[in-house]
Scaffold this motif. Sequence first.
Motif, PDB file in Angstrom:
ATOM      1  N   SER A   1     -88.336  85.255   1.609  1.00 30.39           N
ATOM      2  CA  SER A   1     -88.319  86.019   2.843  1.00 30.39           C
ATOM      3  C   SER A   1     -87.534  87.332   2.650  1.00 30.39           C
ATOM      4  O   SER A   1     -87.930  88.389   3.151  1.00 30.39           O
ATOM      5  CB  SER A   1     -87.752  85.100   3.922  1.00 30.39           C
ATOM      6  N   LEU A   2     -86.447  87.289   1.872  1.00 33.00           N
ATOM      7  CA  LEU A   2     -85.679  88.520   1.604  1.00 33.00           C
ATOM      8  C   LEU A   2     -86.455  89.496   0.720  1.00 33.00           C
ATOM      9  O   LEU A   2     -86.377  90.712   0.905  1.00 33.00           O
ATOM     10  CB  LEU A   2     -84.353  88.177   0.910  1.00 33.00           C
ATOM     11  N   ILE A   3     -87.189  88.958  -0.244  1.00 33.71           N
ATOM     12  CA  ILE A   3     -87.978  89.823  -1.126  1.00 33.71           C
ATOM     13  C   ILE A   3     -89.012  90.586  -0.300  1.00 33.71           C
ATOM     14  O   ILE A   3     -89.190  91.793  -0.436  1.00 33.71           O
ATOM     15  CB  ILE A   3     -88.667  88.994  -2.234  1.00 33.71           C
ATOM     16  N   GLU A   4     -89.656  89.869   0.599  1.00 31.44           N
ATOM     17  CA  GLU A   4     -90.655  90.474   1.472  1.00 31.44           C
ATOM     18  C   GLU A   4     -89.995  91.567   2.331  1.00 31.44           C
ATOM     19  O   GLU A   4     -90.494  92.680   2.437  1.00 31.44           O
ATOM     20  CB  GLU A   4     -91.234  89.369   2.350  1.00 31.44           C
ATOM     21  N   PHE A   5     -88.835  91.243   2.883  1.00 33.15           N
ATOM     22  CA  PHE A   5     -88.126  92.199   3.731  1.00 33.15           C
ATOM     23  C   PHE A   5     -87.709  93.430   2.931  1.00 33.15           C
ATOM     24  O   PHE A   5     -87.824  94.571   3.393  1.00 33.15           O
ATOM     25  CB  PHE A   5     -86.894  91.512   4.346  1.00 33.15           C
ATOM     26  N   ALA A   6     -87.246  93.202   1.705  1.00 32.79           N
ATOM     27  CA  ALA A   6     -86.795  94.310   0.851  1.00 32.79           C
ATOM     28  C   ALA A   6     -87.952  95.266   0.567  1.00 32.79           C
ATOM     29  O   ALA A   6     -87.810  96.488   0.648  1.00 32.79           O
ATOM     30  CB  ALA A   6     -86.221  93.770  -0.456  1.00 32.79           C
ATOM     31  N   GLN A   7     -89.119  94.684   0.263  1.00 28.00           N
ATOM     32  CA  GLN A   7     -90.278  95.528  -0.055  1.00 28.00           C
ATOM     33  C   GLN A   7     -90.709  96.343   1.154  1.00 28.00           C
ATOM     34  O   GLN A   7     -91.050  97.505   1.031  1.00 28.00           O
ATOM     35  CB  GLN A   7     -91.431  94.653  -0.559  1.00 28.00           C
ATOM     36  N   GLU A   8     -90.639  95.723   2.322  1.00 23.88           N
ATOM     37  CA  GLU A   8     -91.088  96.428   3.524  1.00 23.88           C
ATOM     38  C   GLU A   8     -90.120  97.501   3.962  1.00 23.88           C
ATOM     39  O   GLU A   8     -90.488  98.423   4.685  1.00 23.88           O
ATOM     40  CB  GLU A   8     -91.255  95.428   4.673  1.00 23.88           C
ATOM     41  N   ASN A   9     -88.861  97.373   3.557  1.00 23.39           N
ATOM     42  CA  ASN A   9     -87.867  98.317   4.040  1.00 23.39           C
ATOM     43  C   ASN A   9     -87.361  99.259   2.956  1.00 23.39           C
ATOM     44  O   ASN A   9     -86.259  99.799   3.049  1.00 23.39           O
ATOM     45  CB  ASN A   9     -86.710  97.551   4.696  1.00 23.39           C
ATOM     46  N   GLY A  10     -88.194  99.461   1.970  1.00 23.06           N
ATOM     47  CA  GLY A  10     -87.930 100.513   0.990  1.00 23.06           C
ATOM     48  C   GLY A  10     -86.831 100.209  -0.011  1.00 23.06           C
ATOM     49  O   GLY A  10     -86.323 101.127  -0.653  1.00 23.06           O
ATOM     50  N   PHE A  11     -86.442  98.942  -0.160  1.00 24.14           N
ATOM     51  CA  PHE A  11     -85.484  98.622  -1.229  1.00 24.14           C
ATOM     52  C   PHE A  11     -86.279  98.439  -2.520  1.00 24.14           C
ATOM     53  O   PHE A  11     -87.413  97.982  -2.500  1.00 24.14           O
ATOM     54  CB  PHE A  11     -84.734  97.314  -0.933  1.00 24.14           C
ATOM     55  N   ASN A  12     -85.613  98.799  -3.615  1.00 25.84           N
ATOM     56  CA  ASN A  12     -86.216  98.631  -4.917  1.00 25.84           C
ATOM     57  C   ASN A  12     -85.339  97.656  -5.681  1.00 25.84           C
ATOM     58  O   ASN A  12     -84.128  97.651  -5.480  1.00 25.84           O
ATOM     59  CB  ASN A  12     -86.194  99.994  -5.599  1.00 25.84           C
ATOM     60  N   LYS A  13     -85.936  96.848  -6.570  1.00 27.38           N
ATOM     61  CA  LYS A  13     -85.066  95.874  -7.244  1.00 27.38           C
ATOM     62  C   LYS A  13     -84.028  96.560  -8.127  1.00 27.38           C
ATOM     63  O   LYS A  13     -83.008  95.973  -8.455  1.00 27.38           O
ATOM     64  CB  LYS A  13     -85.853  94.786  -7.966  1.00 27.38           C
ATOM     65  N   ASP A  14     -84.276  97.819  -8.496  1.00 27.45           N
ATOM     66  CA  ASP A  14     -83.269  98.554  -9.283  1.00 27.45           C
ATOM     67  C   ASP A  14     -82.043  98.936  -8.446  1.00 27.45           C
ATOM     68  O   ASP A  14     -81.022  99.351  -8.988  1.00 27.45           O
ATOM     69  CB  ASP A  14     -83.883  99.824  -9.881  1.00 27.45           C
ATOM     70  N   ASP A  15     -82.172  98.825  -7.120  1.00 21.23           N
ATOM     71  CA  ASP A  15     -81.009  99.105  -6.260  1.00 21.23           C
ATOM     72  C   ASP A  15     -79.938  98.031  -6.416  1.00 21.23           C
ATOM     73  O   ASP A  15     -78.805  98.208  -5.998  1.00 21.23           O
ATOM     74  CB  ASP A  15     -81.420  99.112  -4.771  1.00 21.23           C
ATOM     75  N   PHE A  16     -80.340  96.882  -6.973  1.00 22.35           N
ATOM     76  CA  PHE A  16     -79.436  95.734  -7.013  1.00 22.35           C
ATOM     77  C   PHE A  16     -78.970  95.458  -8.440  1.00 22.35           C
ATOM     78  O   PHE A  16     -79.639  95.819  -9.403  1.00 22.35           O
ATOM     79  CB  PHE A  16     -80.150  94.480  -6.478  1.00 22.35           C
ATOM     80  N   LYS A  17     -77.829  94.773  -8.537  1.00 23.13           N
ATOM     81  CA  LYS A  17     -77.332  94.357  -9.864  1.00 23.13           C
ATOM     82  C   LYS A  17     -77.562  92.866 -10.064  1.00 23.13           C
ATOM     83  O   LYS A  17     -76.939  92.238 -10.917  1.00 23.13           O
ATOM     84  CB  LYS A  17     -75.837  94.664  -9.972  1.00 23.13           C
ATOM     85  N   LEU A  18     -78.435  92.282  -9.261  1.00 22.61           N
ATOM     86  CA  LEU A  18     -78.666  90.836  -9.335  1.00 22.61           C
ATOM     87  C   LEU A  18     -79.141  90.433 -10.717  1.00 22.61           C
ATOM     88  O   LEU A  18     -79.969  91.118 -11.322  1.00 22.61           O
ATOM     89  CB  LEU A  18     -79.754  90.435  -8.326  1.00 22.61           C
ATOM     90  N   LYS A  19     -78.613  89.321 -11.221  1.00 27.46           N
ATOM     91  CA  LYS A  19     -79.124  88.822 -12.500  1.00 27.46           C
ATOM     92  C   LYS A  19     -79.624  87.381 -12.404  1.00 27.46           C
ATOM     93  O   LYS A  19     -80.463  86.969 -13.173  1.00 27.46           O
ATOM     94  CB  LYS A  19     -78.070  88.961 -13.585  1.00 27.46           C
ATOM     95  N   ALA A  20     -79.074  86.634 -11.462  1.00 30.46           N
ATOM     96  CA  ALA A  20     -79.491  85.232 -11.385  1.00 30.46           C
ATOM     97  C   ALA A  20     -79.451  84.730  -9.950  1.00 30.46           C
ATOM     98  O   ALA A  20     -78.687  85.223  -9.122  1.00 30.46           O
ATOM     99  CB  ALA A  20     -78.587  84.363 -12.251  1.00 30.46           C
ATOM    100  N   GLY A  21     -80.292  83.747  -9.685  1.00 24.00           N
ATOM    101  CA  GLY A  21     -80.283  83.072  -8.397  1.00 24.00           C
ATOM    102  C   GLY A  21     -80.085  81.586  -8.646  1.00 24.00           C
ATOM    103  O   GLY A  21     -80.657  81.027  -9.587  1.00 24.00           O
ATOM    104  N   VAL A  22     -79.243  80.965  -7.818  1.00 23.62           N
ATOM    105  CA  VAL A  22     -79.040  79.521  -7.893  1.00 23.62           C
ATOM    106  C   VAL A  22     -79.640  78.973  -6.615  1.00 23.62           C
ATOM    107  O   VAL A  22     -79.069  79.104  -5.534  1.00 23.62           O
ATOM    108  CB  VAL A  22     -77.544  79.176  -7.987  1.00 23.62           C
ATOM    109  N   LEU A  23     -80.843  78.417  -6.740  1.00 22.29           N
ATOM    110  CA  LEU A  23     -81.636  78.145  -5.549  1.00 22.29           C
ATOM    111  C   LEU A  23     -81.890  76.652  -5.409  1.00 22.29           C
ATOM    112  O   LEU A  23     -82.257  75.987  -6.373  1.00 22.29           O
ATOM    113  CB  LEU A  23     -82.970  78.889  -5.641  1.00 22.29           C
ATOM    114  N   GLY A  24     -81.692  76.155  -4.219  1.00 18.07           N
ATOM    115  CA  GLY A  24     -81.916  74.723  -4.030  1.00 18.07           C
ATOM    116  C   GLY A  24     -82.025  74.347  -2.575  1.00 18.07           C
ATOM    117  O   GLY A  24     -82.307  75.189  -1.731  1.00 18.07           O
ATOM    118  N   ALA A  25     -81.845  73.087  -2.313  1.00 18.77           N
ATOM    119  CA  ALA A  25     -81.900  72.480  -0.989  1.00 18.77           C
ATOM    120  C   ALA A  25     -83.316  72.192  -0.522  1.00 18.77           C
ATOM    121  O   ALA A  25     -83.522  71.640   0.551  1.00 18.77           O
ATOM    122  CB  ALA A  25     -81.147  73.288   0.078  1.00 18.77           C
ATOM    123  N   GLU A  26     -84.318  72.575  -1.301  1.00 18.40           N
ATOM    124  CA  GLU A  26     -85.684  72.213  -0.971  1.00 18.40           C
ATOM    125  C   GLU A  26     -86.502  72.241  -2.260  1.00 18.40           C
ATOM    126  O   GLU A  26     -86.157  72.969  -3.188  1.00 18.40           O
ATOM    127  CB  GLU A  26     -86.276  73.181   0.072  1.00 18.40           C
TER     128      GLU A  26
END
Lengths: 438, 143
Positions: free
Chosen positions: A188-213
């Motif tokens: 949902s955040l990726i979709e929001f980022a694309q729609e609102n002009g964010f680029n993945k280069d704007d971020f320093k993200l390297k990893a996601g720890v994803l769970g609970a489903e």
Amino acid sequence: MNYYLKEIECSPRHELESLQSFRLSKQIRHVYENVAPYRAKMDEAGIKPEDIKSIADLARLPFTTKQDLRDNYPYGMFAVPMSDVVRIHASSGTTGKQTVVGYTQNDIEIWAECAARSLVQIGGSKHDYVHVSYGYGLFTGGLGMHYGAEKLGAVTIPASAGNSMRQLEMFRDFGSSIVCMTPSYAISLIEFAQENGFNKDDFKLKAGVLGAEPWSEEMRREIEDGFGIKAYDIYGLSEILGPSVSCECIYQCGMHVCEDHFIPEVIDPDTLEPLPSGKQGELVFTCITKEALPLIRYRTRDIATLVYDKCRCGRTLARMLKPQGRTDDMLIIRGVNVFPSQIEAALLSFDNKATNYLLVVDKANNLDTLEVQIETPRGIISSIADLQKYEKKAKAVIDSAIGVGVTIKLKEPKSLERSMGKAVRVVDNRKIKNKFEG
Amino acid sequence: MLKQLSVFVENKAGRLCAIVEVLNEAGINIRAMNIADTVDYGIIRLIVSDTEKAVAALSGNNFTANVFDVTAFTIPDRFGALYEVIKLLGDSGINIEYSYSLMGKNHSEAGIVVYIEDAEKATEAGEILKKAGVNLITPEDIA
């Protein structure tokens, strides 16, 4: 390769097993003496605490289920006086009472250590900025990862879930490098980022720890591409601990279980017999260090496989292969077992990937029906012919993936509810009807 | 070439109204509208006074609008006028995916919108019409 506790994580199996045996026998004495329902169960089965000498005796012990927790709501399964309990969490009870769990100060320490281990396993260190977008509160996700990140000495950002614009601004401005959230919120955040002009280069993200489903490999690739990160699966449940009962390492080949605290088993859910390594079945955990709520042979309802060979990362801890889903989530449609994750994988396997979907199960003329509601991917909104082609393709791919005929319903973009926590992917109207009928 | 918005909507009461309301609040004038429908859903096609503003307003209200280039021209209000122009395109092997009408400047003329999927063919169509003296409608004409 970095480790948090190398002597445990890479311990020879026999040493780890003697540690487990020692802790197990001690734990069984603790619960027998302090938890009336366990004493009753063991007495009924004719088992004395001194009968449990090693992990070889584990299978003699009775199981614990969610129903036991409900029957003893809220604190009846606790093994310490409430004056030793420092924290309560609870899981939302969609089908009955909430499940209430408690932690002593020592339990909180164990949890923080397990969560810190998870972060190190995926390449994290004290130099990281750990952005926690799991919900904070009774849900274990937020506080669980929060304490782990602090224990590691990382910069911890307690963002909690919600307010997509602020989340993305924080990613950008605070330098978030590791994000912790549910996979559906990531989408949902990726979709929001694309729609609102964010680029993945704007971020320093390297990893996601994803769970609970449960989430599919296809969803992993979507998230990795969308944020330009490596996405890792983490597993936990509040009854046992919360997130970090097990977590992947950088090789993404199964989740290493913190076996020095939790002994995993896989059983056949019908015969209740333990299954050998490599066989798929229901996951069962026994807590061997926890004090407040030390559940014994707790049936998780999650379907998974355990393997014990040494990982490329050097760890010798058992690996859980990605749960296919929960037995609770499994739908039986006209006698066929269907996991929502199979449908998700099918929807992401061809062009114009649909990441938001809802499965609606119903009954018509005594036959189960499965409707797959899909938020119409933007790319096909051009002509009716394109929409109809897409519907046909989606039906064919899903039908062959699950072996049951479905109907496809195209929904307006953004019309399905966005999840900030665990996504609701299934609505089973058969259950509602039964409730009224019965 | 004009810009056309295509909006996917489910076939249920109030959806068209919701879209028109969004455009209304944003002060946008609708110059042409066409609906392609099936039992369950449809695509609402719109030509509006300010495309960019309309896309932003719709997107801010959870509608997804895709923008397509369409060719639009005027024809006089007399017998045979449409046939003459459409024949020019047909004879040149240009396939029209769909077509609908647009407001003319006055009662003696009508506007016609055609969508030609192939971009090269669409450019060719524009040239054929211009050469034949057909009046093409520009974005300025409808702003």
